[in-house]
Design an enzyme around this catalytic site. Structure first.
Site, short mmCIF file in Angstrom:
data_model
loop_
_atom_site.label_atom_id
_atom_site.label_comp_id
_atom_site.label_asym_id
_atom_site.label_seq_id
_atom_site.Cartn_x
_atom_site.Cartn_y
_atom_site.Cartn_z
N ASP A 109 31.72 41.97 42.39
CA ASP A 109 33.07 41.42 42.64
C ASP A 109 33.98 42.65 42.61
OD1 ASP A 109 34.71 38.77 42.77
OD2 ASP A 109 35.79 39.92 41.27
N LYS A 122 30.56 33.56 35.85
CA LYS A 122 31.30 34.78 36.20
C LYS A 122 31.27 35.70 34.99
CE LYS A 122 33.62 36.60 39.61
NZ LYS A 122 33.40 36.48 41.06
P1 NDP Z 1 37.22 45.42 45.78
O1 NDP Z 1 37.60 45.98 44.47
O2 NDP Z 1 36.04 45.98 46.50
O3 NDP Z 1 38.45 45.44 46.79
C1 NDP Z 1 39.74 45.01 46.47
C2 NDP Z 1 40.69 45.88 47.28
O4 NDP Z 1 42.01 45.41 47.14
C3 NDP Z 1 40.68 47.34 46.86
O5 NDP Z 1 40.81 48.12 48.01
C4 NDP Z 1 41.95 47.43 46.00
O6 NDP Z 1 42.48 48.74 45.96
C5 NDP Z 1 42.84 46.50 46.75
N1 NDP Z 1 43.94 45.94 45.99
C6 NDP Z 1 43.99 45.64 44.67
N2 NDP Z 1 45.18 45.09 44.37
C7 NDP Z 1 45.87 45.03 45.52
C8 NDP Z 1 47.14 44.58 45.88
N3 NDP Z 1 47.95 44.03 44.97
N4 NDP Z 1 47.53 44.67 47.18
C9 NDP Z 1 46.71 45.21 48.12
N5 NDP Z 1 45.49 45.66 47.83
C10 NDP Z 1 45.07 45.59 46.56
O7 NDP Z 1 37.00 43.83 45.56
P2 NDP Z 1 36.28 42.80 46.51
O8 NDP Z 1 36.53 43.14 47.92
O9 NDP Z 1 34.89 42.62 46.01
O10 NDP Z 1 37.04 41.47 46.13
C11 NDP Z 1 38.30 41.14 46.68
C12 NDP Z 1 38.55 39.64 46.46
O11 NDP Z 1 37.50 38.90 47.10
C13 NDP Z 1 38.55 39.21 45.00
O12 NDP Z 1 39.45 38.13 44.84
C14 NDP Z 1 37.13 38.71 44.80
O13 NDP Z 1 37.02 37.81 43.73
C15 NDP Z 1 36.89 38.04 46.14
N6 NDP Z 1 35.49 37.84 46.47
C16 NDP Z 1 34.63 38.91 46.55
C17 NDP Z 1 33.32 38.71 46.91
C18 NDP Z 1 32.37 39.83 47.13
O14 NDP Z 1 31.32 39.60 47.76
N7 NDP Z 1 32.68 41.03 46.70
C19 NDP Z 1 32.79 37.33 47.12
C20 NDP Z 1 33.80 36.32 47.09
C21 NDP Z 1 35.08 36.58 46.75
P3 NDP Z 1 42.10 49.71 44.74
O15 NDP Z 1 40.61 49.82 44.76
O16 NDP Z 1 42.81 50.95 45.08
O17 NDP Z 1 42.60 49.01 43.50
#
Ligand code: NDP
Length: 445
Positions: free
Chosen positions: A164, A124
């Site tokens: 991520d 990571k």
């Molecule tokens: P992103 O940054 O694309 O999305 C995260 C989203 O969550 C954003 O919309 C963000 O808003 C929002 N957010 C952040 N904090 C909070 C909160 N406390 N409550 C509600 N919403 C919140 O990240 P990903 O979608 O890539 O990743 C999300 C999760 O999935 C992480 O844990 C990541 O490790 C996991 N993951 C991702 C993978 C991938 O393919 N991308 C693969 C496997 C796991 P804002 O942008 O406004 O901060």
């Protein structure tokens, strides 16, 4: 294995690395039994060797903002374990990034990648850089500076980063472009690439789609129909939209979605043009949930609240670690929730997991539920090294099969005498055995 002794030792060596220690504890507590069944694991110090990364690169990332000011961030790559394949795991760009968070994510990645049955080790990386509010050119300059150091470690058969939090198609593009300039190699060194230059179809949707395939299997195994079930989702990033789309396709109804500022409740269901509207807002870097409530009649915005207070049968944490705590879990269950599928990494706190399991709620951890993302990244690597492209149907079918096999593995190792499936135990044991046996085969290195 003496779990407490190992953890006390680790806490002394790595004080304050809360998330990392939390992730290690969760794994050790669930594999203790199978570990003790094979004396060779103890003899060859498999656990002691597994909980420490092979190496960590920390570097400074200087860059120039649009006003001509010099900015400085910290960059990291944690190469955790490559017993079953090249280091593989995403890059996170977010102000909260520190070594503890990256070590927890890298450690989890070892078992997740092992579960996919593809040859990928765990790693990571990331930076405390915040792409939010930055111009494209600022993000580009940052990515180029970041790659200047990262290039020392990565390679298509050595270490293959991906996206991520805060790292999507734009960031991967700038990182890949600079890697190519520095090395002259056009290869599969990063996954999540654009479709025109080596990316795989279905990769953007893969984590969300795979998560829903897994949850569907959990429900089927418990003889529960997914149709018409109400779903609450946190976040609306790389993974959440795919989950919302697939849930709707399977006949469930997404009623709540959140952002860091609160959540929206839409009893009419969040699907089709509503998802597209949120994707447009996201693409133009705007707030997502509050504007949604203004646009769609009947939707309500709850400022500062989590979606876990919405009445739902299925909860999908899709935002960040420890976003669903013990109180949230109690609220969900009292409102009729029957299934929590963690799509974010370590989305639930230990208290939440303990409560859900004590109530025999279907609960599965991120390393199993969200493995579809890295699985399709693995398929992207295969396509790159074979110089070919698979169709969306082919990739989706492979993704579905991988998620099915992960579910089967969890059932095999996690089913208790009363028939309740402890998915945490199942995923950890299945993921661990393959890596541990590979480490034994390869000697002390
Ligand atoms: P992103 O940054 O694309 O999305 C995260 C989203 O969550 C954003 O919309 C963000 O808003 C929002 N957010 C952040 N904090 C909070 C909160 N406390 N409550 C509600 N919403 C919140 O990240 P990903 O979608 O890539 O990743 C999300 C999760 O999935 C992480 O844990 C990541 O490790 C996991 N993951 C991702 C993978 C991938 O393919 N991308 C693969 C496997 C796991 P804002 O942008 O406004 O901060």
């Amino acid at each position: 294995m003496n779990v407490e002794k190992i953890l006390t030792h680790l806490e002394k060596k790595h004080p304050g690395e809360v998330e990392y220690l939390q992730a290690v504890r969760e794994v050790l507590e669930t594999i203790e039994e199978v570990y003790n069944e094979n004396p060779k694991y103890e003899e060859y110090k498999i656990i002691e060797r597994l909980v420490e990364p092979d190496r960590i690169l920390t570097f400074k990332v200087p860059w120039i903002d649009d006003q001509g000011n010099t900015q400085l961030n910290l960059g990291y790559r944690v190469e955790f374990n490559n017993a079953i394949g090249p280091y593989k795991g995403g890059l996170r760009f977010h102000p909260s990034v520190n070594l503890s968070i990256l070590k927890f994510l890298g450690f989890e990645q070892i078992f997740k990648n092992s579960l996919t049955s593809l040859p990928m080790g765990g790693g990571k990386g990331g930076s405390d850089f915040d792409p939010k509010g930055k111009s494209d050119k600022e993000v580009m300059r940052f990515c180029q500076s970041f790659m200047t150091e990262l290039v020392r470690l990565i390679g298509p058969d050595t270490d293959v980063p991906a996206g991520d939090i805060g790292v999507g198609g734009r960031e991967i593009g700038y990182l890949f472009g600079y890697y190519k300039k520095l090395t002259r190699h056009h290869d599969g060194v990063l996954t999540g690439k654009g479709l025109n230059w080596g990316g795989s179809l279905i990769r953007p949707e893969a984590t969300g789609f795979g998560g829903v395939y897994f949850v569907h299997h959990m429900l089927e195994n418990a003889k529960i129909d997914i149709k018409c079930k109400r779903v609450a989702i946190s976040g609306f990033g790389n993974v959440a939209w795919g989950a919302a789309l697939k849930m709707t396709e399977l006949g469930a109804k997404v009623v709540a979605i959140s952002g860091p500022d609160g959540y929206i409740l839409d009893e009419a269901g969040i699907s089709g043009e509503k998802i597209n509207y949120m994707l447009d807002l996201r693409a133009s870097n705007q707030d997502i949930v509050a504007p949604y409530a203004q646009k769609f009649a009947g939707a309500k915005f709850f400022a500062g609240k989590k979606p876990w207070e919405a009445k739902c049968e299925i909860a999908l944490p899709c935002a960040t670690q420890n976003e669903l705590n013990g109180d949230d879990a109690k609220l969900l269950v009292s409102n009729g929730c029957i299934c929590v599928g963690e799509i974010s990494n370590m989305g639930c706190t230990p208290e939440a997991i303990e409560f859900l399991q004590s109530k025999k709620i279907l609960y599965a951890p991120g390393k199993a539920v969200n493995a579809g993302g890295v699985a399709v990244s693995g398929l992207e690597m295969t396509q790159n090294s074979a110089h070919l492209n698979w169709s969306a149907e082919e990739v989706d079918k492979k993704l579905f099969d991988i998620m099915t096999n992960i579910h089967v593995a969890c059932i095999k190792y996690g089913t208790g005498k009363d028939g309740y499936v402890n998915y945490v135990k199942g995923a950890n044991i299945a993921g661990f055995l393959k890596v541990a046996d590979a480490m034994l085969d390869q000697g002390i290195i």
